[in-house]
Design a protein around this motif. Structure first.
Motif, PDB file in Angstrom:
ATOM      1  N   GLN A 191       1.059  -1.039   0.174  1.00 59.94           N
ATOM      2  CA  GLN A 191      -0.143   0.413  -0.174  1.00 59.94           C
ATOM      3  C   GLN A 191       1.013   0.978  -0.301  1.00 59.94           C
ATOM      4  O   GLN A 191       1.979   1.177   0.592  1.00 59.94           O
ATOM      5  N   GLY A 195      -3.241   2.680   6.133  1.00 58.85           N
ATOM      6  CA  GLY A 195      -4.585   2.602   6.104  1.00 58.85           C
ATOM      7  C   GLY A 195      -5.508   2.812   4.205  1.00 58.85           C
ATOM      8  O   GLY A 195      -6.772   2.108   4.338  1.00 58.85           O
ATOM      9  N   GLN A 196      -4.594   2.983   3.845  1.00 58.43           N
ATOM     10  CA  GLN A 196      -4.697   2.790   1.912  1.00 58.43           C
ATOM     11  C   GLN A 196      -5.984   1.297   1.205  1.00 58.43           C
ATOM     12  O   GLN A 196      -5.007   0.876   2.532  1.00 58.43           O
ATOM     13  N   ILE A 198      -5.224  -1.146  -1.088  1.00 59.59           N
ATOM     14  CA  ILE A 198      -4.038  -1.590  -1.635  1.00 59.59           C
ATOM     15  C   ILE A 198      -3.704  -1.881  -3.113  1.00 59.59           C
ATOM     16  O   ILE A 198      -4.600  -1.802  -3.350  1.00 59.59           O
ATOM     17  N   LEU A 213      -1.672 -20.911   2.074  1.00 56.81           N
ATOM     18  CA  LEU A 213      -1.084 -19.311   2.100  1.00 56.81           C
ATOM     19  C   LEU A 213      -0.752 -18.459   3.058  1.00 56.81           C
ATOM     20  O   LEU A 213      -1.492 -18.941   4.020  1.00 56.81           O
ATOM     21  N   CYS A 215      -0.147 -14.797   3.868  1.00 56.70           N
ATOM     22  CA  CYS A 215      -0.475 -13.468   3.917  1.00 56.70           C
ATOM     23  C   CYS A 215      -0.327 -12.847   4.604  1.00 56.70           C
ATOM     24  O   CYS A 215      -0.192 -12.437   5.750  1.00 56.70           O
ATOM     25  N   HIS A 216       1.085 -11.872   4.635  1.00 59.70           N
ATOM     26  CA  HIS A 216       1.516 -10.461   4.779  1.00 59.70           C
ATOM     27  C   HIS A 216       1.348  -9.464   5.470  1.00 59.70           C
ATOM     28  O   HIS A 216      -0.276  -9.697   4.415  1.00 59.70           O
ATOM     29  N   SER A 217       1.486  -8.861   6.037  1.00 56.92           N
ATOM     30  CA  SER A 217       0.700  -7.539   6.961  1.00 56.92           C
ATOM     31  C   SER A 217       1.490  -6.619   5.687  1.00 56.92           C
ATOM     32  O   SER A 217       2.738  -7.000   4.461  1.00 56.92           O
TER      33      SER A 217
ATOM     34  N   PRO B 167      -7.106 -16.976   5.519  1.00 57.61           N
ATOM     35  CA  PRO B 167      -6.124 -17.062   4.622  1.00 57.61           C
ATOM     36  C   PRO B 167      -4.960 -18.283   3.782  1.00 57.61           C
ATOM     37  O   PRO B 167      -4.688 -18.312   2.997  1.00 57.61           O
ATOM     38  N   GLN B 191      -6.307  -8.438  10.566  1.00 52.71           N
ATOM     39  CA  GLN B 191      -5.431  -8.677  11.614  1.00 52.71           C
ATOM     40  C   GLN B 191      -5.446  -8.544  13.077  1.00 52.71           C
ATOM     41  O   GLN B 191      -6.169  -7.587  13.912  1.00 52.71           O
ATOM     42  N   ARG B 194      -1.464  -4.392  14.518  1.00 56.16           N
ATOM     43  CA  ARG B 194      -0.871  -3.875  13.784  1.00 56.16           C
ATOM     44  C   ARG B 194       0.493  -4.664  12.806  1.00 56.16           C
ATOM     45  O   ARG B 194       1.622  -4.881  13.984  1.00 56.16           O
ATOM     46  N   GLY B 195       0.923  -5.197  11.722  1.00 56.20           N
ATOM     47  CA  GLY B 195       1.910  -5.316  11.443  1.00 56.20           C
ATOM     48  C   GLY B 195       2.341  -7.299  11.435  1.00 56.20           C
ATOM     49  O   GLY B 195       3.403  -7.827  10.658  1.00 56.20           O
ATOM     50  N   GLN B 196       1.042  -7.981  11.592  1.00 54.51           N
ATOM     51  CA  GLN B 196       1.192  -9.633  12.218  1.00 54.51           C
ATOM     52  C   GLN B 196       0.731  -9.922  10.987  1.00 54.51           C
ATOM     53  O   GLN B 196      -0.130  -8.819   9.498  1.00 54.51           O
ATOM     54  N   GLU B 197       1.002 -11.465  10.603  1.00 51.53           N
ATOM     55  CA  GLU B 197       0.867 -11.925   9.297  1.00 51.53           C
ATOM     56  C   GLU B 197      -1.202 -11.737   9.096  1.00 51.53           C
ATOM     57  O   GLU B 197      -1.789 -11.593  10.838  1.00 51.53           O
ATOM     58  N   ILE B 198      -1.808 -11.877   8.436  1.00 51.71           N
ATOM     59  CA  ILE B 198      -3.220 -11.896   8.058  1.00 51.71           C
ATOM     60  C   ILE B 198      -3.751 -13.333   9.070  1.00 51.71           C
ATOM     61  O   ILE B 198      -3.551 -14.422   8.523  1.00 51.71           O
ATOM     62  N   SER B 217      -7.353  -2.168   2.941  1.00 48.68           N
ATOM     63  CA  SER B 217      -6.515  -1.899   4.557  1.00 48.68           C
ATOM     64  C   SER B 217      -6.530  -3.198   5.337  1.00 48.68           C
ATOM     65  O   SER B 217      -7.836  -3.590   5.739  1.00 48.68           O
ATOM     66  N   PRO B 218      -6.200  -3.554   5.890  1.00 47.15           N
ATOM     67  CA  PRO B 218      -6.504  -4.831   7.082  1.00 47.15           C
ATOM     68  C   PRO B 218      -7.315  -4.494   8.117  1.00 47.15           C
ATOM     69  O   PRO B 218      -6.135  -2.916   8.806  1.00 47.15           O
TER      70      PRO B 218
END
Lengths: 241, 241
Positions: A191, A195-196, A198, A213, A215-217, B167, B191, B194-198, B217-218
């Motif tokens: 992003q 907050g925006q 993706i 899968l 799915c990363h932050s 996910p 998530q 913040r910053g952790q895997e989904i 955004s997550p």
């Protein structure tokens, strides 16, 4: 045609660019940074353009890299960039339609394939009057299908495929990868700002792997007026976190 | 069996729960909050369990909601929860195998279908010795395929399907939705911090729509020891941002 030399990874690498013509984008840096583990074997880049991804892969960790590109003048420019960095023995560029990569090229199997394919279908958005830009952005020559098939053709079993794409077509992307036998294993959303929505997805697939899968932050590009710490690290040549 | 009454949405709603047995989770609150626009028509929830999603949908905006649930005792409990809130005229629960929903039920078309299916295949993780919990968590009765097919069966053209999933199986989820004619339109990753895997994905699909995914955004659940502002708003009955 006017050319200029642009530094990459601080001043460690240099790449020839053509102002106003095809130039590499953020996707290329991110794709190269997705190749985390040092692969035991060769890497290929599909639609290598000015050669930025092969150069970055060679700089980072891969012993031997091949770039396949349809446009002859970009192939020549990329070759000169390889020489400029003294990488001509490890980085090779070929003028090649990725739909017709000969069987013998794929025979001994690549460990890694990367691709930054055109994001748009012919009906979507304005097609550039510059042919080089038009081919890079729109599916005029090769479609997503062509890229996933070529990757599957080149990769050995267990080899990794990394591709940048736009989130609007994530369903197509996942489907085409799986259809080609490249199972999506890592999804890295990108992003522009926290907050925006993706704005880009990076997908890591493994040939013949079982489904599953991670799915990363999202990777955030900007914080305020600056690059985020993660993006600044990528510009320094470090791995994507 | 011991039961207790738990408040929902502050004190506006109340739901009957069984301590140590099946209880609704965060997924249910998030799914109900995914239904942003007030649908012109009926809603159905597949595998409605204790009835939390139908109750929330009726409270929020939907005039008529039907919950389909395989387990008779959960259906009875959910009916009593509807009565407890005076919603028995607008919220109906039926003991129903979602694989065998009669044609006449689907005939006039639902505007919205929600589903919070079991996340795990029989081989994955420990199967609960409590049958009710086992059926909710593992694909012992119905598979993902059964849920997407039932949703497509019930929905009118242009109707919305909202599903919570893990996910790890996002590729399967997207593929099965598309196969059923439910085109993924909104991906909302979740998530814990913040910053952790989904840790969870919410997918919004539209029956018969053209491809084109918006990836949000997550949603972050916790900030420090507290719920995030977005999650706190959902607990107050507001829409997902």
């Amino acid at each position: 045609m006017t050319e200029e030399i642009q530094p990459l990874i601080g001043q460690d690498l240099r790449i020839i660019q053509r102002p106003g013509q095809y130039r590499f984008g953020l996707e290329a840096l991110l794709l190269a940074a997705m190749v985390r583990r040092k692969p035991e074997g060769k890497a290929a880049d599909l639609g290598s353009g000015d050669g930025v991804i092969p150069l970055l892969l060679a700089y980072r960790k891969v012993r031997e890299v091949t770039g396949y590109e349809l446009q002859e003048d970009l192939v020549n420019m990329a070759r000169r960039s390889a020489e400029l960095n003294g990488l001509q023995d490890r980085v090779h560029f070929f003028q090649q339609d990725i739909r017709r990569i000969p069987q013998e090229v794929a025979a001994d199997g690549f460990a890694v394939v990367t691709a930054n394919p055109p994001f748009f279908r012919p009906g979507e958005g304005r097609i550039s009057s510059n042919q080089s830009l038009a081919l890079a952005r729109h599916e005029l020559a090769c479609t997503l299908d062509d890229f996933t098939r070529a990757a599957a053709h080149l990769l050995r079993a267990g080899g990794d495929f990394f591709i940048a794409y736009r989130p609007e077509r994530l369903v197509d992307l996942m489907l085409k990868c799986r259809e080609a036998g490249l199972e999506p294993r890592i999804l890295q959303p990108v992003q522009s700002r926290r907050g925006q929505e993706i704005s880009m997805v990076l997908l890591g697939c493994r040939r013949g792997a079982r489904p599953g899968l991670t799915c990363h932050s999202p990777l955030i590009i900007y914080e305020g007026e600056e690059y985020s710490p993660a993006m600044a690290a990528i510009y320094r040549g470090e791995d994507l976190l």
